[in-house]
Write an enzyme that holds these catalytic residues in place. Structure first.
Site, PDB file in Angstrom:
ATOM      1  N   ALA A 197       0.842  -1.197   0.000  1.00  0.00           N
ATOM      2  CA  ALA A 197       0.000   0.000   0.000  1.00  0.00           C
ATOM      3  C   ALA A 197       0.877   1.247   0.000  1.00  0.00           C
ATOM      4  O   ALA A 197       1.837   1.347   0.772  1.00  0.00           O
ATOM      5  CB  ALA A 197      -0.921  -0.004   1.211  1.00  0.00           C
TER       6      ALA A 197
ATOM      7  N   GLU B 197       4.501  10.745 -29.750  1.00  0.00           N
ATOM      8  CA  GLU B 197       5.322   9.551 -29.909  1.00  0.00           C
ATOM      9  C   GLU B 197       4.439   8.316 -30.077  1.00  0.00           C
ATOM     10  O   GLU B 197       4.940   7.192 -30.093  1.00  0.00           O
ATOM     11  CB  GLU B 197       6.256   9.375 -28.708  1.00  0.00           C
ATOM     12  CG  GLU B 197       5.559   9.164 -27.374  1.00  0.00           C
ATOM     13  CD  GLU B 197       6.535   8.811 -26.263  1.00  0.00           C
ATOM     14  OE1 GLU B 197       6.891   7.624 -26.158  1.00  0.00           O
ATOM     15  OE2 GLU B 197       6.933   9.723 -25.507  1.00  0.00           O
TER      16      GLU B 197
ATOM     17  N   CYS C 142       8.683  12.366 -25.141  1.00  0.00           N
ATOM     18  CA  CYS C 142       7.772  13.363 -24.567  1.00  0.00           C
ATOM     19  C   CYS C 142       8.120  14.798 -24.948  1.00  0.00           C
ATOM     20  O   CYS C 142       7.445  15.732 -24.512  1.00  0.00           O
ATOM     21  CB  CYS C 142       7.769  13.232 -23.042  1.00  0.00           C
ATOM     22  SG  CYS C 142       7.283  11.594 -22.455  1.00  0.00           S
TER      23      CYS C 142
ATOM     24  N   HIS D 266       7.836  18.578 -16.978  1.00  0.00           N
ATOM     25  CA  HIS D 266       7.321  17.329 -17.530  1.00  0.00           C
ATOM     26  C   HIS D 266       7.155  16.358 -16.363  1.00  0.00           C
ATOM     27  O   HIS D 266       8.049  16.205 -15.530  1.00  0.00           O
ATOM     28  CB  HIS D 266       8.302  16.751 -18.557  1.00  0.00           C
ATOM     29  CG  HIS D 266       7.973  15.337 -18.942  1.00  0.00           C
ATOM     30  ND1 HIS D 266       6.760  14.989 -19.497  1.00  0.00           N
ATOM     31  CD2 HIS D 266       8.677  14.183 -18.812  1.00  0.00           C
ATOM     32  CE1 HIS D 266       6.747  13.685 -19.715  1.00  0.00           C
ATOM     33  NE2 HIS D 266       7.890  13.176 -19.302  1.00  0.00           N
TER      34      HIS D 266
ATOM     35  N   LYS E 195       5.932  12.558  -7.926  1.00  0.00           N
ATOM     36  CA  LYS E 195       7.043  12.592  -6.980  1.00  0.00           C
ATOM     37  C   LYS E 195       8.326  13.077  -7.640  1.00  0.00           C
ATOM     38  O   LYS E 195       9.119  13.795  -7.012  1.00  0.00           O
ATOM     39  CB  LYS E 195       7.261  11.189  -6.398  1.00  0.00           C
ATOM     40  CG  LYS E 195       8.043  11.194  -5.080  1.00  0.00           C
ATOM     41  CD  LYS E 195       7.226  11.820  -3.968  1.00  0.00           C
ATOM     42  CE  LYS E 195       7.915  11.666  -2.615  1.00  0.00           C
ATOM     43  NZ  LYS E 195       7.085  12.199  -1.520  1.00  0.00           N
TER      44      LYS E 195
ATOM     45  N   ASN F 290       0.582  10.253 -16.652  1.00  0.00           N
ATOM     46  CA  ASN F 290       1.555  10.802 -17.600  1.00  0.00           C
ATOM     47  C   ASN F 290       0.969  10.766 -19.011  1.00  0.00           C
ATOM     48  O   ASN F 290       0.680   9.700 -19.548  1.00  0.00           O
ATOM     49  CB  ASN F 290       2.842   9.972 -17.541  1.00  0.00           C
ATOM     50  CG  ASN F 290       3.919  10.518 -18.465  1.00  0.00           C
ATOM     51  OD1 ASN F 290       3.798  11.587 -19.046  1.00  0.00           O
ATOM     52  ND2 ASN F 290       5.003   9.764 -18.603  1.00  0.00           N
TER      53      ASN F 290
END
Length: 526
Positions: free
Chosen positions: A51, A102, A136, A271, A276, A351
């Site tokens: 978790a 992409e 990206c 980006h 995190k 993302n």
């Protein structure tokens, strides 16, 4: 002289002497994300991991995903038509259209050419640009090309339109929760509320196999996770250094003797492969400021208590937990003020690859008033594996008056949270089934998608069929579908007179037949 039948709002008069257009940048911005998502906490349990691994370790709450009904072209069709409708623009007002992606479904035909079917009713075929690809970073490259076009002798007085879109999917395993999907469309021109600061781009390009897609029949990438993080952070270091040198040179020419630091940015967006990493990236910029400062105050202020790290070498700190922990703490206030708001879409949708950083920009705009944004400098760090990266800055116009370009831009994004909240949650099991279906059918010919059309947002373009020659046909879900989001999709929070009827903008494509589900278009005959 600029001779053109097209007049852009606020553009130079046609009788003016040709000049470098002023304040070239983003005038309007539109975001699209899928109508369904999976909870990352439920995915942790489904995957049998501890978790918090996805929710705390990655900083992700939800992940949007596409069924087999959506591909890169349908995403781009949706976001472009949505921007044009909500902005009240005619298609003949666009002179350049470029797609950064992409997500490749054809090794020859560009997604941009599929989008040209939206222009057919207007008769406008004089539209420069194709697709741009490098992981990206493709959306940023397309955006730079658009800005450069408007500032060049090639500009004919019309808008440039930039589309960044991708479907980010991974094979089952540790990388899968870092997926997502979406598209962003940006209208570029002069006298923009978000103006690119001329000459202030710090770029770093280098060869590496950190993330790449060598398998031509699979959507899945090959990823070296640790190397990818090192490449991202090293690119950030280098781009920040180059940017600071350039802005310092500008300041010197203006007679200013000052040092560039995080304090010079009102907001900082990155980006975002996962949230995190963005928080760590802002901490890394503070580390750069600390190491480059000739005499930092370690007794008080943001650098308080950091004296032990004065002699570290930047290239040795990518995975140094002590350095990371210390500067995450030191930069916590800066993160709250400058970056946290940018992670709304990233946290809730995942993302999006090329649109990721521009989803972060949209998140900042959606959560602040024009008065809070006016006059601010926004730092933007774009990264694409392989790898290519740029740190640049946008200056927000000081004009935040009601009805101003900034006010209209912010108002157009005011429904962002409501749109995220209106999505349908599905179980991890259903998500896994969708991923399996995409894996098995992604490159099939003579295929009819199975995903339910009624689950899509109203006004969404979707794939109806892939014929025996791999030619793709699309239809648009009716705007009148009974969904609570319809009003937001049509009108946002802007004055209704600025929003034309969607029917007036619906392209009529010859030699196709509109079925009961909506208009049908294709990806061409070859």
């Amino acid at each position: 002289m600029i001779v053109s039948p097209f007049r852009m709002p606020g553009s130079l008069p046609a009788v003016c002497e040709a000049a470098w257009p002023k304040d070239v940048g983003i005038i309007a911005l539109e975001v699209y994300f899928p109508s369904q998502y999976v909870e990352q906490a439920e995915l942790e349990e489904f995957d049998g991991v501890s978790a918090g691994k996805y929710t705390v370790g990655l900083g992700q709450a939800r992940m949007g995903f596409c069924s087999d009904r959506e591909d890169i072209s349908s995403l781009c069709l949706t976001v472009v038509q949505r921007l044009m409708e909500r902005s009240g623009l005619s298609y003949d007002s666009v002179g350049r259209l470029e797609v950064g992606t992409e997500t490749i479904i054809d090794k020859s035909k560009s997604s941009k050419t599929v989008l040209m079917q939206l222009f057919q009713e207007s008769g406008n075929t004089d539209v420069e640009g194709v697709d741009t690809t490098n992981a990206c970073y493709g959306g940023t490259a397309a955006l730079f090309n658009a800005v450069n076009w408007v500032e060049s002798s090639s500009w004919d007085g019309r808008y440039a339109l930039v589309v960044a879109g991708d479907i980010a999917v991974y094979a089952s395993g540790s990388a899968r929760p870092t997926g997502g999907a979406g598209a962003v469309a940006m209208l570029v021109g002069p006298n923009a509320p978000l103006a690119f600061e001329r000459g202030l781009r710090g770029t770093h390009m280098q060869h590496a196999y950190d993330f790449y897609k060598p398998d031509m029949v699979s959507e899945y990438p090959v990823v070296d996770g640790k190397l990818s993080i090192q490449c991202y952070l090293s690119a950030l270091d280098r781009c920040y250094s180059v940017y600071r040198n350039k802005i310092h040179g500008q300041w010197q020419r203006e007679g200013l003797d000052k040092r560039c630091s995080l304090e010079d940015f009102g907001f900082m967006v990155f980006h975002s492969p996962y949230c995190k990493l963005v928080q760590k990236s802002l901490a890394r910029l503070m580390l750069n400021d600390f190491l480059c400062h000739p005499s930092p105050d370690t007794e008080s202020g943001p650098f308080s208590g950091l004296d032990a790290f004065r002699d570290v070498k930047i290239e040795d700190t990518y995975f140094d937990r002590d350095v990371e922990k210390a500067f995450l703490k030191a930069s916590s206030e800066a993160f709250e003020n400058k970056t946290k708001a940018s992670l709304l879409i990233s946290n809730q949708n995942g993302n999006m690859y090329t649109p990721s950083v521009y989803g972060c920009l949209a998140s900042v705009l959606a959560q602040h008033t024009p008065q809070q944004l006016a006059g601010q400098r926004i730092g933007v760090f774009s990264y694409g594996s392989g790898f290519a990266a740029t740190l640049y800055s946008i200056k927000v116009t000081p004009d935040a008056t009601p009805g101003s370009a900034l006010d209209k831009l912010v108002s157009s994004l005011c429904d962002l949270q409501a749109r995220l909240d209106s999505r349908k949650k599905v179980s991890p099991h259903v998500f896994a089934q969708n991923m399996k279906l995409r894996e098995e059918t992604h490159y099939l010919a003579n295929y009819t998608p199975q995903g339910p059309v009624e689950d899509l947002f109203p006004g969404t373009w979707y794939l109806t069929r892939v014929d025996e020659k791999h030619r793709r046909q699309y239809s648009r879900r009716s705007m009148s579908a009974e969904r609570p989001l319809e009003a937001g999709l049509i009108t946002s929070c802007m004055e209704p007179e600025h929003i034309p009827s969607p029917l007036k903008k619906m392209p009529r494509i010859p030699c196709t037949t509109a079925g009961p589900e909506g208009l049908v278009i294709s990806n061409g005959d070859h």
